[in-house]
Structures are given as C-alpha cells and as structure tokens.
Design a protein around this motif. Structure first.
Motif, PDB file in Angstrom:
ATOM      1  N   GLU A  77       2.306   6.248  -7.323  1.00  0.00           N
ATOM      2  CA  GLU A  77       1.351   7.172  -7.948  1.00  0.00           C
ATOM      3  C   GLU A  77       1.880   8.605  -7.889  1.00  0.00           C
ATOM      4  O   GLU A  77       1.757   9.367  -8.857  1.00  0.00           O
ATOM      5  CB  GLU A  77      -0.001   7.062  -7.237  1.00  0.00           C
ATOM      6  N   ARG A 125       1.881  -7.187  -9.155  1.00  0.00           N
ATOM      7  CA  ARG A 125       0.683  -6.522  -8.614  1.00  0.00           C
ATOM      8  C   ARG A 125       0.766  -5.011  -8.782  1.00  0.00           C
ATOM      9  O   ARG A 125      -0.217  -4.357  -9.168  1.00  0.00           O
ATOM     10  CB  ARG A 125       0.517  -6.873  -7.130  1.00  0.00           C
ATOM     11  N   LEU A 126       1.924  -4.434  -8.498  1.00  0.00           N
ATOM     12  CA  LEU A 126       2.075  -2.989  -8.657  1.00  0.00           C
ATOM     13  C   LEU A 126       1.900  -2.572 -10.113  1.00  0.00           C
ATOM     14  O   LEU A 126       1.248  -1.561 -10.416  1.00  0.00           O
ATOM     15  CB  LEU A 126       3.433  -2.545  -8.136  1.00  0.00           C
ATOM     16  N   GLU A 150       0.826  -1.202   0.000  1.00  0.00           N
ATOM     17  CA  GLU A 150       0.000   0.000   0.000  1.00  0.00           C
ATOM     18  C   GLU A 150       0.865   1.258   0.000  1.00  0.00           C
ATOM     19  O   GLU A 150       0.616   2.215  -0.750  1.00  0.00           O
ATOM     20  CB  GLU A 150      -0.913  -0.014   1.229  1.00  0.00           C
ATOM     21  N   ARG A 209       2.520   1.610  -3.420  1.00  0.00           N
ATOM     22  CA  ARG A 209       1.572   2.031  -4.451  1.00  0.00           C
ATOM     23  C   ARG A 209       1.326   3.531  -4.372  1.00  0.00           C
ATOM     24  O   ARG A 209       1.316   4.231  -5.396  1.00  0.00           O
ATOM     25  CB  ARG A 209       0.257   1.268  -4.289  1.00  0.00           C
ATOM     26  N   GLU A 265       0.149  -4.090 -12.439  1.00  0.00           N
ATOM     27  CA  GLU A 265      -1.254  -4.240 -12.842  1.00  0.00           C
ATOM     28  C   GLU A 265      -2.135  -3.143 -12.248  1.00  0.00           C
ATOM     29  O   GLU A 265      -3.124  -2.722 -12.874  1.00  0.00           O
ATOM     30  CB  GLU A 265      -1.759  -5.615 -12.397  1.00  0.00           C
ATOM     31  N   GLU A 266      -1.789  -2.651 -11.064  1.00  0.00           N
ATOM     32  CA  GLU A 266      -2.599  -1.626 -10.425  1.00  0.00           C
ATOM     33  C   GLU A 266      -2.247  -0.216 -10.889  1.00  0.00           C
ATOM     34  O   GLU A 266      -3.072   0.696 -10.823  1.00  0.00           O
ATOM     35  CB  GLU A 266      -2.448  -1.731  -8.906  1.00  0.00           C
ATOM     36  N   LEU A 267      -1.022  -0.032 -11.376  1.00  0.00           N
ATOM     37  CA  LEU A 267      -0.575   1.308 -11.757  1.00  0.00           C
ATOM     38  C   LEU A 267      -0.770   1.611 -13.236  1.00  0.00           C
ATOM     39  O   LEU A 267      -0.919   2.775 -13.636  1.00  0.00           O
ATOM     40  CB  LEU A 267       0.907   1.486 -11.402  1.00  0.00           C
TER      41      LEU A 267
END
Length: 608
Positions: free
Chosen positions: A579, A602-603, A572, A575, A605-607
């Motif tokens: 950002e 994961r980072l 978290e 991330r 895919e989320e970013l």
C-alpha cells in the motif's frame, strides 16, 4: 632506412602473419599470457619473428597487442607494462637482422570482462598512453592499432598516439563479412573518419578471410597519398583435438596477392592462422607488382526488390511503461518449475490472471538454480493466459553470441519486455561445477539491446529489421551503498533502460527513501514486495540471499510463530508495504515465494 610512407609509395610491403597462433604452434602453452612470453620465453618470440623475416616479411609486428595495464593485470603483470613492451620491440629488432625491415608496435583495444567494471575515456587514454609511450621509447617505426571493432575506441587510441609524438600511426579495423563496425558504421565510413583524424595507413585485419576482405575492400576509395593495409585470416578456424586449425593454404594466399594490390593495398600480411609458409608463398608474387596510387570505389548494381503482397500489420501489445501512465500496474514473479512437471505453474498463471495481474515476470535460473527455461515457461503460459510477460535475461549462462541469438529469438516470438541482469554466479547455485560466462554485465547487455533496437548486431551486422524491446534493469535499495546504487541506475538509464525492478523491500522507510531518490529519474519503478512465510524463511532471506535485508522487528515477530499464523503475519507486513508503494509509484512487483501463488493472488485481490 627509408621512411615507411616513402617506401609504400614506391613499392609494396609484405607484413607478417599471426604471431600468437604461430607461437602456440611452436610450443607456447595455451591459456598463457601471450605478451608475457617476451620475458619468460624470448627464445620462442625471437624465433617466430625470425621465421617471418626469413619468409620475406618487411614489417614485423611486436608481440604486444594486449600489453596494456588492464589486460596484463589479469596475470598479475600490471607493473611490468613498460618492460614487456620494450622487450617486445627488442626481440623484433633482433630478429629483423640486416636490410630494410620496419618494426610496428602492435596495440590492441582495451577489452574488459563484465566483472571488471567500466573505464572512463580518460582512464582508457591513460592505458594507451602508458603502452604506446613504452613502444615509442623502444624505437618502433610505426604504431599499429589493430583489431579494433569500435570506431570510437580506435579514434581515442589514435589521438593518444598522436599526442605522445608517434611519427606514424596505422589502424586496422576488425569488421566481419557484413562490413560494419560495432556501432553500425560501415568499413568505408570508418576508414574515412580515421583518415580525417590523420591516420596515414588504414585498413582491415583479424576479422575475416581472403574473399570477404577483398569484397570489403572493393568499397574503399583510394586517393593519392593514402595507403591501405590488409591482414586477412587464413579462413575459418576449426577446433580439432584441442587445437584451432585454419584451412587456407599458402598457395591460396599467393593466388590472392594480385587482387589485393588491385584493390589498392600497399601493406599486405596475414592474421589468425597465417604462418611463415603463407608469407613465403606471397613474397614472390608481391615482389613483381607495383602499388596502385588511386582507386575509385567500386559501385554495385542496385538490387531490384520483387513486389510482395502486403502483410497485415502486426498489433503490438501496450508496453508496461505506457500502461503505468494510465493505471497502477501489478507485475507478479512466478518461478518456472525445477522439474518437468508444469501443472502447478500453469495453475498459478491462470489464477494470477483471474486475480487481476497485468504481467507475469519469469526469472532466468535465479540464484543459479536449475529450472525450466523461462522462455519455454513463457510460451506455455501464453497458451493458457493473456498476461504480458517480462523475461529476465542473465549474462551468466550465455556468451555474446548466445545473448544476441536469444534476444533475436525473443523478438521473433513477439516478446518485448526484458529485464537485463548480470546474474548470480554459477558456483553459488545447485551445480557448483558449472562455469559462468559473463561476456557482458547488465550495463553491457542494456547497450547490446539498444543496438538490436537500432537494427544492428554487436558486430555491426544489419539485421534487416529492428527489435522493439522495452528494456528493464534491476535496482537494489537494500544496499548499504544506496547512493552508489542510484548512480549505477542512472548509468543504466543513460544506456537505454526504460524501467527498473527492485529487490524485495521489507521496510516502509526504504519505500519512502526510494520514492524520493528514484521518481525524479523519470522511469517507472516496480518495487519488489515478497511475503515471508515464517521465521526460518525470514532468517534465510536476510542472511543468505544477496540483496535482501529484513528488519529485525519483523523477524522477531515471526520467531515464535509457525504455520498459517506466521504466514498471516508475513502477508500483513507485505500488504502494508504494498500500500505504501502504490501511494508513491505507478506499479508494484509481487514476488511469489516457493511458487505459493495463492499468496500473490490474495495480495492482488486485496490491493486492486
């Protein structure tokens, strides 16, 4: 005593040989400060000079080549510069005895090791001024600047010698068989430039053997009033039973004398491996010859190129610097394995490509911990994925020769992106008995790569092609001396760095500060983001890994968490920082902890 130039215009002059290698053969211990022997072993230095004088030398070079404050400081002798230089002249004068014998105050270039930093031109001038002044005060007939591989350095030292009133300055350049100086200039252009700067005696020395020296001298013009010198080595050295030996015989040296005179040499001696026996063999040959006053440059027939079938043009990958201009770039670091098992590493490569990474970056035994070669890992990765590769290259494990060889190999294999690093000390890693090399530091490596990109080696050799490296450098925003780090980055950019990658950042305020200070520099900045796994991991990184600082707030959040919950908190925080980075910069540098590529996936895919 006649003026040295008057002497050279009428008769040839025989110099001496390699004082250093001869002193070692007389019993001076290896790993000993050669110039300090003027004070601690004057008997050996005096004997060496006397042996060359008895062999026929009419010019003796003082044992002072490296007697400047920077070099002597490595032995704690920086306050004895004047004493060592003056004593060097006295010992040579004592050995010269009666009759005509000239004394040359020997001055070599100021060499700095990678960890010793850099010197400004004025600082270098100060070092030369101190040494040359001491030599002149002791009564040298000529200042001999020898073993210079860089024309700018030789010109700087020459100007200092002239400023302090040297009556005569000679310069010998050290160029190898290719005939080029470190900046790519030819021997001929270097000699012409020194002559324009009023160096009266110029030539070649301490770099190659007889045949190569003669070959290089063929391209040097000689006009009335100009004088050439040559100090060839006694062949190539061979390391045998702890000693360097040279194979060229005294007879071989004697047989070459007439050819050197034909090429216009007025002052002839020898360098590495040249003993008094070599000088004694040359003396009668030189005595029967007369100096040549003028000589045109010998022209060679042009080489006729055989027509070849045109090769299809190579398709060159888009650089990450250019890609940053059109889209955010995600670079991910994945360490190569510490064992010979490559399966998990290659699984990670495939997963990162699928998640949208633009590039894979591979460290070079980071923290001095043994891993599979990053080049081998990059080649293996290319077999299963199409990610671009950024290879870290540390100065720790390779000398100047090895670094160039590695870079040439990277170029041949098609790798373009390199991150130039000094490297963590070997003793700090998992092999504390290993030694670090550090012929260069990161700034020196960037300058070296710039030379290769211009098509020349560090020694000035024409490589017949140019590398096309995209050069990166490191930046540590966590340093307490932030402004100092910015200045270092500016010097790296001036040397040729085209992008920078930072140490991992764990503070949003530091991201903002970095953007404010670094974006005006005009190069892509890839800010490092690394998720911490748990409290123990955070404490280790904060306290034991150089260049990393983790805020106390994050460490406290992790203190009472463990397992997946702690990892989620670390993700978290990473991330949120990522950002913030992508709002301000055109790229990001995700650092995978402990090969946990699933976290980087994961980072990504989320970013993106």
């Amino acid at each position: 005593m006649a003026n040295l130039l008057e002497r050279l215009s009428q008769r040839l002059l025989l110099g001496d040989g390699a004082l250093g290698t001869y002193l070692y053969s007389l019993g001076l211990p290896r790993r000993y400060c050669l110039e300090e022997a003027n004070l601690s072993r004057p008997d050996l230095v005096r004997r060496a000079h006397a042996d060359y004088r008895e062999a026929g030398s009419g010019l003796l070079r003082t044992n002072t080549t490296g007697a400047n404050r920077a070099s002597l400081g490595r032995f704690g002798l920086e306050e004895r510069v004047g004493e060592i230089n003056r004593r060097g002249v006295e010992l040579a004068r004592e050995a010269a005895g009666q009759g005509e014998c000239f004394l040359a105050g020997s001055v070599g270039p100021v060499w700095l090791r990678a960890w010793e930093g850099n010197l400004s031109p004025e600082e270098r001038r100060s070092l030369y001024r101190e040494q040359i002044t001491a030599l002149l005060e002791a009564g040298c007939d000529v200042i001999l600047l020898e073993t210079f591989t860089e024309l700018l350095e030789a010109t700087l030292a020459l100007s200092v010698a002239q400023e302090v009133g040297a009556p005569l300055v000679a310069v010998s350049l050290a160029v190898f068989e290719e005939g080029r100086l470190g900046n790519g200039d030819t021997l001929a252009s270097g000699i012409a430039s020194l002559r324009q700067s009023s160096a009266r005696i110029v030539g070649i020395g301490a770099s190659c053997g007889i045949l190569a020296s003669l070959h290089l001298l063929e391209g040097i013009e000689l006009h009335a009033g100009e004088f050439l010198c040559a100090f060839p080595n006694a062949g190539k050295p061979e390391f045998y039973e702890g000693r360097l030996t040279y194979s060229a015989s005294p007879e071989y040296f004697a047989a070459s004398v007439e050819r050197f005179v034909e090429e216009g040499v007025h002052l002839l001696g020898g360098d590495y491996g040249t003993s008094p026996r070599h000088i004694a063999a040359m003396a009668p040959e030189l005595a029967r010859l007369r100096p040549r006053r003028e000589k045109p440059r010998r022209l060679r027939l042009p080489v006729v190129e055989v027509a070849r079938e045109a090769e299809p043009p190579k398709i060159e990958e888009e650089s990450l610097v250019d890609r940053c201009k059109r889209k955010p770039v995600a670079m991910v670091e994945l360490d190569s394995p510490r064992t010979l098992s490559m399966d998990k590493f290659l699984e990670g490569v495939r997963a990162l490509e699928k998640a949208g990474a633009d590039a894979l970056t591979l460290a070079d035994n980071s923290l001095a911990i043994l891993r599979v070669s990053n080049l081998a890992a990059a080649v293996a990765a290319q077999r299963c994925a199409r990610l671009q590769t950024v290879l870290h290259l540390a100065c720790r494990d390779r000398n100047l020769l090895g670094l160039q060889s590695e870079l040439m190999g990277l170029s041949v294999l098609g790798f373009r992106h390199v991150l130039a690093l000094t490297g963590d000390p070997a003793k700090a890693g998992d092999h504390p008995g290993a030694t670090s090399v550090y012929d260069l530091n990161s700034l020196g490596l960037i300058k070296l790569i710039a030379k290769l990109n211009a098509g020349v080696s560090a020694a000035g050799r024409d490589l017949k092609a140019k590398t096309n490296f995209v050069v990166g450098c490191a930046f540590n925003p966590n340093s307490v001396q932030f402004d100092s780090q910015v200045r270092k980055l500016e010097s790296k950019i001036a040397a040729g760095a085209q992008y920078t990658m930072t140490q991992p950042v764990f503070d949003a305020e530091l991201v903002r500060k970095s953007a404010e200070r670094l974006k005006p520099l005009g190069i892509p900045v890839f800010v490092g983001i690394m998720p911490v796994l748990n409290f123990r991991n955070a404490e280790f990184l904060h306290n034991e890994v150089p260049g990393i600082s983790i805020p106390e707030g994050l460490r406290e959040r992790l203190r009472y968490l463990d397992g997946p919950k702690a990892t989620e908190v670390g993700l978290e925080a990473a991330r949120a920082l990522a950002e913030a980075v992508l709002e301000r910069f055109g790229g990001i540098y995700l650092i995978t902890p402990f090969t946990r590529y699933d976290l980087s996936v994961r980072l990504l895919e989320e970013l993106f």
